[in-house]
Structures are given as structure tokens and as C-alpha cells.
Design an enzyme around this catalytic site. Structure first.
Site, PDB file in Angstrom:
ATOM      1  N   THR A  12       0.824  -1.215   0.000  1.00 39.93           N
ATOM      2  CA  THR A  12       0.000   0.000   0.000  1.00 39.93           C
ATOM      3  C   THR A  12       0.856   1.263   0.000  1.00 39.93           C
ATOM      4  O   THR A  12       0.482   2.277  -0.590  1.00 39.93           O
ATOM      5  CB  THR A  12      -0.946  -0.039   1.221  1.00 39.93           C
ATOM      6  OG1 THR A  12      -1.887  -1.086   0.992  1.00 39.93           O
ATOM      7  CG2 THR A  12      -1.690   1.265   1.421  1.00 39.93           C
ATOM      8  N   SER A  55       1.280  -7.402  -1.012  1.00 49.74           N
ATOM      9  CA  SER A  55       1.935  -8.540  -0.345  1.00 49.74           C
ATOM     10  C   SER A  55       1.066  -9.787  -0.289  1.00 49.74           C
ATOM     11  O   SER A  55       1.573 -10.872  -0.030  1.00 49.74           O
ATOM     12  CB  SER A  55       2.422  -8.142   1.039  1.00 49.74           C
ATOM     13  OG  SER A  55       1.357  -7.888   1.911  1.00 49.74           O
ATOM     14  N   THR A  88       1.562  -4.598   4.097  1.00 48.87           N
ATOM     15  CA  THR A  88       1.400  -4.986   5.498  1.00 48.87           C
ATOM     16  C   THR A  88       0.701  -6.341   5.669  1.00 48.87           C
ATOM     17  O   THR A  88       0.834  -6.966   6.714  1.00 48.87           O
ATOM     18  CB  THR A  88       0.596  -3.922   6.266  1.00 48.87           C
ATOM     19  OG1 THR A  88      -0.664  -3.742   5.621  1.00 48.87           O
ATOM     20  CG2 THR A  88       1.332  -2.608   6.319  1.00 48.87           C
ATOM     21  N   ASP A  89      -0.066  -6.781   4.643  1.00 50.33           N
ATOM     22  CA  ASP A  89      -0.868  -8.002   4.822  1.00 50.33           C
ATOM     23  C   ASP A  89      -0.023  -9.207   5.228  1.00 50.33           C
ATOM     24  O   ASP A  89      -0.426 -10.000   6.082  1.00 50.33           O
ATOM     25  CB  ASP A  89      -1.633  -8.344   3.532  1.00 50.33           C
ATOM     26  CG  ASP A  89      -2.800  -7.399   3.285  1.00 50.33           C
ATOM     27  OD1 ASP A  89      -3.039  -6.506   4.120  1.00 50.33           O
ATOM     28  OD2 ASP A  89      -3.474  -7.555   2.245  1.00 50.33           O
TER      29      ASP A  89
HETATM   30  N1  ASN Z   1      -1.588  -1.996   3.910  1.00 48.80           N
HETATM   31  C1  ASN Z   1      -1.091  -2.832   3.003  1.00 48.80           C
HETATM   32  O1  ASN Z   1       0.044  -2.727   2.614  1.00 48.80           O
HETATM   33  C2  ASN Z   1      -2.016  -3.909   2.551  1.00 48.80           C
HETATM   34  C3  ASN Z   1      -1.845  -4.345   1.144  1.00 48.80           C
HETATM   35  N2  ASN Z   1      -2.961  -5.154   0.768  1.00 48.80           N
HETATM   36  C4  ASN Z   1      -0.556  -5.165   0.967  1.00 48.80           C
HETATM   37  O2  ASN Z   1      -0.202  -5.966   1.800  1.00 48.80           O
HETATM   38  O3  ASN Z   1       0.102  -5.038   0.005  1.00 48.80           O
END
Ligand code: ASN
Length: 345
Positions: A12, A55, A88-89
């Protein structure tokens, strides 16, 4: 004059809204560094694009690519620290791998964002700036891999994304943040030193370790399907303190007999696995051959097990499954012993 390497992998923090709807990782590491603004203290930042993915699409081979890129940067004497920007996932999986193989006092710091790069209130630039400040600080040395997010510093091992959208989505099952970032990092704790594992080779990419959840009515169909798909390891997340129920426990016994390493975690998200119950509880599951994970998150235990299984495969050991199982048990126990019991139970 600290010199840092920033490795961009997507997430993200690098995402923007697509005309077709939804956000997608697009920004380069150079764009992220520019948005983070100037840093005090003569810090210089060199940028490299390693991947550009959200991710949830990462494969084990991508985690190995990131780990190789970190090692490549740390092979240079002129580099004082490495920052990895990441979605973050599944940040906790990459963080676990980078921490498990980290064999250097220089900091490796992961960060990301909860709000995309084009959101008016994006948290990416601040998180990245904080991560760079932490990576440049002499006090960050010797602490293994770190995760910097929303002004807090966490040890990578034990990390979980524990909330979908909160500004601070991360928690560490072994305790709270070890520090906070003000103008520089202020640390309250130092994690104990741990012997690093070898960096993974190509065998890691194809290791199959599946995660199976216990729930009312769960039979062992999913566990058996994992075995049919060729899983060499399975992490079963039992209810409460690690209770899978009788039918899943029967599946664990079958898997163990077939030489598949089964780890036993909890679906609660925090707290240690404790064998307390018979009749399909953790007592029976451990008796059936499952390795209790302690408080190690199932997602991170999966990476640890994949590393061990890949190494055992490379070693072409006759008794590879049993060697891997006892090594996995030893390392889970060791990871648990590093933490304060009061924070875990
Ligand atoms: N906040 C994030 O980065 C979530 C995103 N869906 C990822 O992991 O790429």
C-alpha cells in the site's frame, strides 16, 4: 554519515488507485524516498526496486528474493542499514524470514503503510522516514530485524498484523513495541541474541507448508487435501490453547505417520499453546505428533518450518522428516523462551 539502502517491494505504501477500481502497487523506491522528504543527520539513501507487488500475492520465492537483496546490500562495507518497504498483509512472514537469517549487527527495518500513496492522509512518508531514522541509528544495531510503524518499533519475530485498517495494525505476541521513534529511536528493551539460520536456497521456493484452522464441525478433509497436494509441513491452528478436536487430531496422527511435520498453534491470535485437554485437545494432538508452537504466530512458524524443511531437503538426510521435526520443536521452544512468560500466557 550513515548510508542506507532502501529496497522497494510494493504494498500500500507504493499503491495508487487504478482507473479500473482498487489500488495497486505502482510507485518505485525512488518515489517513496522522495515523498519521505529530507532526513536530518546527513543520512544518504540509495534506492533499489526489488518487487512491485501487493503482499497478498507474494510467493516463497519472492521472500527469498527479498532476503537475497538484503544480504547483497549488507555484503557492502559502505552500507550502515537496510530498509524494506513492504505490504502490510503478509509483512510478518517476510519479517520472520529476514530476522531468522539475520547475521549482522546492522539493522534491517521493514515498514509499509495503511493508506495508499495517493490518499490525502497517507501514512507512508512518515513510516518510511521513521524507518530510515531507525536504520541509521547506532542504537538500532544488534537488535535483529525490526518493524517500524506508526511511530513504534517492534521486533520482527512474534509480529502479527492484528487489525485490518487501524493506523497501527501491528502487535507482537511476545510483548509490546520495543521502542518508539521520536527524533531518533528510544528503546525500552533489547531482544536476546539468537543463532541465525542459513539463508534459504532454491529448495525453499517449492516447499509446501499449509495452514489449517480448527472450527466446530471441522473434519480432517482440508488437512488430508494438503497432504494430497504434497505438503511437507502443516500448521494446524487449534481452538483456545491449541485444541484441534478429535477428527482433526486423527488427521494429525495420519500426517505425522506419513512423515509430514505438523505444527500446533492457536487460532486466538495471541497466547501460548498449552497442552491441557484430552479428547481431541492439545494433549492428544501433541501425542499424535504435533509440535506445539508456544506463542509463535502460525504465519511465522510456517516460514520457520519451510526454512528447516528446505534445508533438510538440501542435506538429503535419510531421516529428514524426523530431523526437521526435532529441529522445528527445538527452535519453537527457543523462540518462546526468549519472551517474558507473563506476556505470553
Ligand atoms: N496496507 C497494506 O500494505 C495492505 C496491502 N494489501 C498489501 O499488503 O500489500
Amino acid at each position: 554519515m550513515p548510508h542506507l539502502v532502501l529496497l522497494g517491494t510494493g504494498g500500500t505504501i507504493a499503491s495508487r488507485r487504478m482507473p479500473s477500481g482498487g489500488s495497486k502497487a505502482t510507485d518505485s523506491a525512488a518515489e517513496l524516498a522522495a515523498a519521505a522528504g529530507d532526513l536530518d543527520g546527513d543520512i544518504t539513501v540509495e534506492v533499489h526496486d526489488v518487487l512491485a507487488v501487493n503482499s497478498f500475492n507474494l510467493e516463497l520465492r519472492d521472500l527469498r528474493t527479498i532476503s537475497d537483496a538484503v544480504a547483497h546490500a549488507l555484503a557492502r562495507d559502505d552500507v550502515d542499514g537496510v530498509v524494506v518497504s513492504h505490504g502490510t498483509d503478509t509483512l510478518e512472514e517476510t519479517a520472520a524470514l529476514l530476522d531468522l537469517v539475520h547475521d549482522d549487527p546492522r539493522p534491517v527495518v521493514l515498514t509499509g503503510a495503511q493508506r495508499s500513496a495517493d490518499a490525502p492522509d497517507t501514512d507512508g512518508p512518515r513510516n518510511l522516514r521513521d524507518a530510515l531514522v531507525v536504520a541509521a541509528a547506532p542504537d538500532s544495531r544488534g537488535r535483529g530485524a525490526l518493524v517500524v510503524f506508526a511511530g513504534e518499533v517492534f521486533s520482527a519475530f512474534g509480529l502479527r498484523k492484528a487489525h485490518t485498517l487501524a493506523a497501527q495494525p501491528f502487535a507482537n505476541v511476545f510483548g509490546g513495541p520495543i521502542g518508539r521513534v521520536l527524533e531518533r529511536p528510544e528503546y525500552a528493551f533489547r531482544p536476546d541474541a539468537r543463532a541465525p539460520l542459513a539463508r534459504p536456497g532454491a529448495a525453499f521456493d517449492a516447499v509446501r507448508v499449509d495452514l489449517v484452522l480448527a472450527y466446530p464441525g471441522a473434519d480432517s478433509w482440508l488437512l488430508d487435501a494438503a497432504l494430497r497436494a504434497g505438503a511437507q509441513g502443516v500448521i494446524v491452528l487449534g481452538g483456545g490453547a491449541g485444541n484441534p478436536g478429535t477428527r482433526l487430531t486423527d488427521g494429525i496422527a495420519r500426517a505425522s505417520r506419513a512423515g509430514v511435520v505438523v505444527g500446533l498453534g492457536t487460532r486466538t491470535g495471541a497466547g501460548a499453546v498449552v497442552p491441557l485437554y484430552a479428547g481431541g485437545g492439545a494433549v492428544d494432538a501433541v501425542h499424535a505428533g504435533a509440535v506445539p508452537l508456544g506463542a509463535v504466530p502460525g504465519t511465522q512458524a510456517r516460514i520457520l518450518l519451510a526454512l528447516i524443511l528446505a534445508e533438510a531437503q538440501d542435506a538429503a538426510d535419510d531421516d529428514a522428516a524426523e530431523t526437521a521435526r526435532s529441529r522445528f520443536a527445538r527452535l519453537c521452544t527457543h523462540a518462546d523462551a526468549r519472551s517474558a512468560p507473563s506476556a505470553v500466557l
